[in-house]
Design an enzyme around this catalytic site. Structure first.
Site, PDB file in Angstrom:
ATOM      1  N   CYS A   2       0.835  -1.192   0.000  1.00 40.70           N
ATOM      2  CA  CYS A   2       0.000   0.000   0.000  1.00 40.70           C
ATOM      3  C   CYS A   2       0.876   1.250   0.000  1.00 40.70           C
ATOM      4  O   CYS A   2       1.992   1.232   0.503  1.00 40.70           O
ATOM      5  CB  CYS A   2      -0.940   0.089   1.199  1.00 40.70           C
ATOM      6  SG  CYS A   2      -1.957  -1.373   1.405  1.00 40.70           S
ATOM      7  N   ARG A  27       2.961   0.034  -5.306  1.00 41.82           N
ATOM      8  CA  ARG A  27       2.878  -0.643  -4.009  1.00 41.82           C
ATOM      9  C   ARG A  27       1.563  -1.376  -3.823  1.00 41.82           C
ATOM     10  O   ARG A  27       1.349  -2.047  -2.807  1.00 41.82           O
ATOM     11  CB  ARG A  27       3.043   0.373  -2.885  1.00 41.82           C
ATOM     12  CG  ARG A  27       4.328   1.144  -2.939  1.00 41.82           C
ATOM     13  CD  ARG A  27       4.365   2.206  -1.886  1.00 41.82           C
ATOM     14  NE  ARG A  27       4.562   1.631  -0.568  1.00 41.82           N
ATOM     15  CZ  ARG A  27       5.760   1.420  -0.026  1.00 41.82           C
ATOM     16  NH1 ARG A  27       6.837   1.759  -0.663  1.00 41.82           N
ATOM     17  NH2 ARG A  27       5.862   0.890   1.163  1.00 41.82           N
ATOM     18  N   TRP A  71      -3.156  -2.626  -1.558  1.00 43.00           N
ATOM     19  CA  TRP A  71      -2.952  -4.030  -1.909  1.00 43.00           C
ATOM     20  C   TRP A  71      -3.552  -4.809  -0.750  1.00 43.00           C
ATOM     21  O   TRP A  71      -3.042  -4.760   0.365  1.00 43.00           O
ATOM     22  CB  TRP A  71      -1.464  -4.331  -2.072  1.00 43.00           C
ATOM     23  CG  TRP A  71      -1.169  -5.737  -2.514  1.00 43.00           C
ATOM     24  CD1 TRP A  71      -1.101  -6.195  -3.800  1.00 43.00           C
ATOM     25  CD2 TRP A  71      -0.875  -6.864  -1.680  1.00 43.00           C
ATOM     26  NE1 TRP A  71      -0.791  -7.547  -3.803  1.00 43.00           N
ATOM     27  CE2 TRP A  71      -0.649  -7.977  -2.515  1.00 43.00           C
ATOM     28  CE3 TRP A  71      -0.787  -7.052  -0.297  1.00 43.00           C
ATOM     29  CZ2 TRP A  71      -0.339  -9.248  -2.029  1.00 43.00           C
ATOM     30  CZ3 TRP A  71      -0.482  -8.318   0.187  1.00 43.00           C
ATOM     31  CH2 TRP A  71      -0.264  -9.395  -0.683  1.00 43.00           C
ATOM     32  N   ASN A  97      -0.373   1.436   6.013  1.00 38.92           N
ATOM     33  CA  ASN A  97       0.413   0.497   5.213  1.00 38.92           C
ATOM     34  C   ASN A  97       1.011  -0.514   6.182  1.00 38.92           C
ATOM     35  O   ASN A  97       1.552  -0.118   7.208  1.00 38.92           O
ATOM     36  CB  ASN A  97       1.519   1.268   4.481  1.00 38.92           C
ATOM     37  CG  ASN A  97       2.571   0.364   3.885  1.00 38.92           C
ATOM     38  OD1 ASN A  97       2.279  -0.772   3.513  1.00 38.92           O
ATOM     39  ND2 ASN A  97       3.785   0.859   3.786  1.00 38.92           N
ATOM     40  N   GLY A  98       0.908  -1.806   5.852  1.00 40.05           N
ATOM     41  CA  GLY A  98       1.469  -2.833   6.730  1.00 40.05           C
ATOM     42  C   GLY A  98       0.374  -3.693   7.306  1.00 40.05           C
ATOM     43  O   GLY A  98      -0.744  -3.734   6.773  1.00 40.05           O
ATOM     44  N   GLU A 470      13.740 -18.165 -13.122  1.00 38.80           N
ATOM     45  CA  GLU A 470      13.349 -16.788 -13.428  1.00 38.80           C
ATOM     46  C   GLU A 470      12.394 -16.754 -14.631  1.00 38.80           C
ATOM     47  O   GLU A 470      11.413 -16.005 -14.633  1.00 38.80           O
ATOM     48  CB  GLU A 470      14.610 -15.942 -13.679  1.00 38.80           C
ATOM     49  CG  GLU A 470      14.395 -14.501 -14.079  1.00 38.80           C
ATOM     50  CD  GLU A 470      13.635 -13.640 -13.071  1.00 38.80           C
ATOM     51  OE1 GLU A 470      13.343 -14.092 -11.958  1.00 38.80           O
ATOM     52  OE2 GLU A 470      13.306 -12.500 -13.448  1.00 38.80           O
ATOM     53  N   LYS A 474       8.601 -15.324 -14.555  1.00 33.39           N
ATOM     54  CA  LYS A 474       8.129 -14.254 -15.448  1.00 33.39           C
ATOM     55  C   LYS A 474       6.824 -14.682 -16.108  1.00 33.39           C
ATOM     56  O   LYS A 474       5.879 -13.907 -16.196  1.00 33.39           O
ATOM     57  CB  LYS A 474       9.153 -13.931 -16.551  1.00 33.39           C
ATOM     58  CG  LYS A 474      10.399 -13.213 -16.119  1.00 33.39           C
ATOM     59  CD  LYS A 474      10.219 -11.752 -15.742  1.00 33.39           C
ATOM     60  CE  LYS A 474       9.885 -11.548 -14.313  1.00 33.39           C
ATOM     61  NZ  LYS A 474      10.929 -11.490 -13.334  1.00 33.39           N
ATOM     62  N   GLU A 477       3.878 -14.689 -13.577  1.00 33.85           N
ATOM     63  CA  GLU A 477       3.482 -13.351 -13.142  1.00 33.85           C
ATOM     64  C   GLU A 477       2.654 -12.615 -14.180  1.00 33.85           C
ATOM     65  O   GLU A 477       1.637 -12.026 -13.858  1.00 33.85           O
ATOM     66  CB  GLU A 477       4.720 -12.484 -12.904  1.00 33.85           C
ATOM     67  CG  GLU A 477       5.450 -12.735 -11.656  1.00 33.85           C
ATOM     68  CD  GLU A 477       6.656 -11.821 -11.588  1.00 33.85           C
ATOM     69  OE1 GLU A 477       6.683 -10.967 -10.718  1.00 33.85           O
ATOM     70  OE2 GLU A 477       7.566 -11.952 -12.425  1.00 33.85           O
ATOM     71  N   HIS A 493      13.091 -37.228 -12.013  1.00 29.88           N
ATOM     72  CA  HIS A 493      12.697 -37.600 -10.654  1.00 29.88           C
ATOM     73  C   HIS A 493      11.259 -37.187 -10.340  1.00 29.88           C
ATOM     74  O   HIS A 493      10.888 -37.116  -9.170  1.00 29.88           O
ATOM     75  CB  HIS A 493      13.665 -36.976  -9.637  1.00 29.88           C
ATOM     76  CG  HIS A 493      15.067 -37.462  -9.790  1.00 29.88           C
ATOM     77  ND1 HIS A 493      15.448 -38.745  -9.498  1.00 29.88           N
ATOM     78  CD2 HIS A 493      16.178 -36.852 -10.271  1.00 29.88           C
ATOM     79  CE1 HIS A 493      16.738 -38.903  -9.757  1.00 29.88           C
ATOM     80  NE2 HIS A 493      17.205 -37.759 -10.238  1.00 29.88           N
ATOM     81  N   LYS A 592       4.494  -3.984  -6.885  1.00 32.89           N
ATOM     82  CA  LYS A 592       5.927  -3.878  -7.173  1.00 32.89           C
ATOM     83  C   LYS A 592       6.764  -4.042  -5.916  1.00 32.89           C
ATOM     84  O   LYS A 592       7.887  -4.532  -5.970  1.00 32.89           O
ATOM     85  CB  LYS A 592       6.186  -2.514  -7.836  1.00 32.89           C
ATOM     86  CG  LYS A 592       7.606  -2.312  -8.313  1.00 32.89           C
ATOM     87  CD  LYS A 592       7.905  -3.174  -9.512  1.00 32.89           C
ATOM     88  CE  LYS A 592       9.353  -3.143  -9.912  1.00 32.89           C
ATOM     89  NZ  LYS A 592       9.732  -4.333 -10.684  1.00 32.89           N
TER      90      LYS A 592
HETATM   91  C1  F6R Z   1       9.402 -10.741  -9.904  1.00 30.18           C
HETATM   92  C2  F6R Z   1       9.420  -9.744  -8.879  1.00 30.18           C
HETATM   93  C3  F6R Z   1       9.371 -10.179  -7.458  1.00 30.18           C
HETATM   94  C4  F6R Z   1      10.447  -9.418  -6.681  1.00 30.18           C
HETATM   95  C5  F6R Z   1      10.356  -9.745  -5.179  1.00 30.18           C
HETATM   96  C6  F6R Z   1      11.451  -9.054  -4.398  1.00 30.18           C
HETATM   97  O1  F6R Z   1       9.371 -10.189 -11.166  1.00 30.18           O
HETATM   98  O2  F6R Z   1       9.475  -8.585  -9.153  1.00 30.18           O
HETATM   99  O3  F6R Z   1       9.543 -11.554  -7.320  1.00 30.18           O
HETATM  100  O4  F6R Z   1      11.692  -9.773  -7.185  1.00 30.18           O
HETATM  101  O5  F6R Z   1       9.113  -9.345  -4.687  1.00 30.18           O
HETATM  102  O6  F6R Z   1      11.378  -7.673  -4.571  1.00 30.18           O
HETATM  103  P1  F6R Z   1      12.609  -6.732  -4.254  1.00 30.18           P
HETATM  104  O7  F6R Z   1      13.688  -7.069  -5.217  1.00 30.18           O
HETATM  105  O8  F6R Z   1      12.089  -5.353  -4.410  1.00 30.18           O
HETATM  106  O9  F6R Z   1      13.018  -7.047  -2.844  1.00 30.18           O
END
Ligand code: F6R
Length: 597
Positions: A2, A27, A71, A97-98, A470, A474, A477, A493, A592
């Protein structure tokens, strides 16, 4: 999670809060709201979804307002659960927030109040109201109520009868700024940077009051303490989609430039760690979440191979809760794009309490993580807006590789010539990334073929196993396709049971010491009619003949190849998500910056 934004002391508070919330929408973006004070009344507007460009707000004059972009943690994203939350008489408004862990028992202590939302926040408005009715000033009420709350949180509070804006921090970031008459308080410096040039970062248990006399800061005992403001850099100009449909795609293209910038900014002579510490360094523990954790997994290979230091890579969220053994000659490397990830920051606190030395890799100057670390290594990715991390990941790799070289050189494992050669090789990466991005239209065509598949497997070995993770992350997500990453040899396995003609398998098959084994895995997939999309080196015609599609990446020294094998996986996820008409830059349920545990 948030975003919080509040401002007072000028007639444009409504538009200022709306712009602030737009900056903070990374956020959380499932609902939003604003409370405006006017004529001893609070006017609250809330809605679901992203903060609109020009929301319908009451045409009133106001010089005090708070806002929130959400959020959801407690309660679905509905208007009733959107912030601000108010006291029963509507006189006190709160944004938060939190998470307030003990909200239920606090709610139970107010049986006479009929709650309007399912949030953990609303109880704060009611507790403040009770405390004020008991004779406390709003400031003293906030201090006392905050001391009853457990968890990590930040609060902004206004009262219809008082021309003051209050903020409280316990674990979640709050930064404030002023130009003398106008004041702003926000969750980060990005939102603040369009308003003022200096920021006041609140510490835990601090309470800030902004009123007509200025800003006043108090500690947990209510004592006035001096205010220290620090310069904040303007980051708003980076916030434009330069002719791209999506930030994610733009940010992929920016990778060559930002990797270059990150190598340029690296000072090989910097005192990253004191020399006596390096000589006794027995172990590195890398902490991170999601994509940042994947970068740590790649670095494990570099640090062990080049600097010969044992490395453990841990999910920050797990590390913190298992009472980890940490010794004074351990070094922690905490990786975070945002620097506000609650799990990572909490794990770093645990490590620091146990006496560890902490290096932070972070893309956000001034963030909580950078303020906790002993040494900060900035990743120079620039603002990353797309929720799915791309350029932040490759700049993290850039810094991690340079840290491995720094340690190897200090430990005399690389002489300065070999070290020069490796730094020079790293300088080839931006050009190679540019070449890898040229496969865009070919990958788009592959994505068209696979857009309707609901599952995918990603396989890689060695340095490319984290890249497989990764790639799968991607795809999950941004396209909501179920995808899993595995070390290629693990397929037999268990996951091999999933393979049939409906299962696309993305295999990273680089000509290194595991190449023959990976080819054998491809044969096993083909024998079960799975579809293979291979990522291989340009010119590998044998690999091309063994799979359904091959995406070629340019050659680089073997240890640097993760920089280019990740690029086609980013593009594949992106194009599949575009075909599936997903919200690329703001995928559902994500944010994010994950500021809750
Ligand atoms: C994936 C992604 C998340 C962040 C994770 C950690 O694309 O963005 O998995 O990598 O939430 O976020 P940071 O790097 O900001 O600690």
């Amino acid at each position: 999670m948030c975003g919080l934004f509040g401002t007072r002391g000028h007639p444009e508070v409504a538009s200022s809060v709306i712009k602030g919330l737009q900056d903070l929408s990374y956020r959380g973006y499932d609902s939003w709201g604003i409370a405006l004070q006017s004529g001893q009344e609070l006017h609250v507007v809330r809605d679901i979804g992203l903060v609109p460009e020009s929301p319908q707000l009451p045409t009133i004059s106001s010089s005090l307002a708070i806002g929130h972009t959400r959020w959801s943690t407690h309660g679905e994203p509905t208007i009733a659960n959107a912030h601000p939350h108010t006291s029963v008489d509507g006189k006190i408004a709160v944004v938060h927030n939190g998470i307030i862990n003990n909200y239920q028992s606090l709610k139970d202590s107010l049986p006479h109040i009929s709650f309007k939302s399912d949030t953990d926040t609303e109880v704060v408005a009611h507790l403040l109201d009770e405390a004020c009715k008991g004779g406390l000033s709003l400031t003293e009420a906030l201090r006392q109520v905050a001391s009853r709350l457990s968890g990590r949180f930040a609060l902004l509070v206004i009262d219809s009868r008082d021309d003051c804006l209050l903020a409280y921090r316990q674990g979640s970031p709050v930064v404030a700024g002023t130009d003398g008459t106008r004041q702003w308080i926000a969750s980060d410096t990005f939102a603040l940077s369009r308003c003022c040039e200096e920021g006041i970062y609140l510490e835990d248990e601090q309470l800030l009051v902004a009123d007509a006399t200025g800003m006043h800061l108090y500690n947990g005992s209510g004592e006035s303490i001096p205010i220290h403001a620090e310069p904040i850099s303007s980051q708003s100009s980076a916030h434009k989609k330069e002719g791209y449909d999506h930030f994610m795609r733009q940010e992929m293209d920016e990778q060559a430039a930002v990797i270059h910038r990150t190598t340029q900014a690296w000072d090989r002579e910097q005192p990253l760690l004191p020399m006596p510490f390096v000589q006794n360094l027995k172990r590195i523990i890398i902490l991170g979440c999601g994509t940042s954790w994947h970068a740590g997994l790649v670095a494990e290979y570099w640090l062990e191979n080049l600097a010969k230091i044992p490395v453990e890579v841990e999910y920050a969220s797990e590390f913190r809760y298992r009472d980890p053994l940490i010794y004074s000659n351990d070094c922690i490397i905490a990786i975070s794009q945002s620097g506000e990830t609650a799990d990572t920051n909490a794990a770093v606190s645990v490590a620091k309490e146990k006496g560890a030395t902490v290096i932070a890799l972070c893309n956000t100057p001034g963030s909580t993580l950078t303020r906790m670390a002993d040494t900060v290594c900035p990743t120079h990715a620039g603002m990353e807006i797309g929720v799915a991390s791309t350029k932040a990941f490759t700049t993290q790799l850039t810094v991690l590789y340079q840290i491995a070289l720094w340690l190897a050189e200090r430990k005399n494992l690389l002489n300065s010539n070999s070290c020069d050669e490796k730094h020079l090789a790293l300088r080839q990466v931006p050009e190679a990334v540019k070449k890898a991005l040229k496969a865009d239209s070919e990958i788009k065509a592959i994505a068209a073929d696979y857009q309707h598949h609901n599952n995918a497997l990603y396989l890689g070995r060695g340095l490319h196993f984290p890249i497989a993770l990764e790639g799968a992350l991607k795809l999950k997500e941004v396209s909501y396709v179920h995808a899993e990453g595995y070390p290629a040899a693990e397929m037999k396995h268990g996951p091999i049971a999933l393979i049939d003609e409906e299962m696309p398998v993305v295999v990273i098959a680089i000509q290194d010491h595991t190449y023959e084994k990976v080819l054998a895995n491809i044969a096993e997939i083909k024998a079960r009619r799975g579809k293979v999309i291979a990522i291989g080196l340009a010119g590998d015609e044998h690999l091309r003949s063994q799979c359904d599609h091959m995406i070629a990446v340019p050659a680089l020294p073997t240890e640097l190849l993760p920089f280019v094998t990740v690029v086609p996986l980013q593009l594949l996820a992106y194009h599949i998500a575009v075909y599936r008409d997903c919200n690329i830059d703001k995928p559902r349920n994500l944010a994010k910056s994950v500021t809750v545990e």
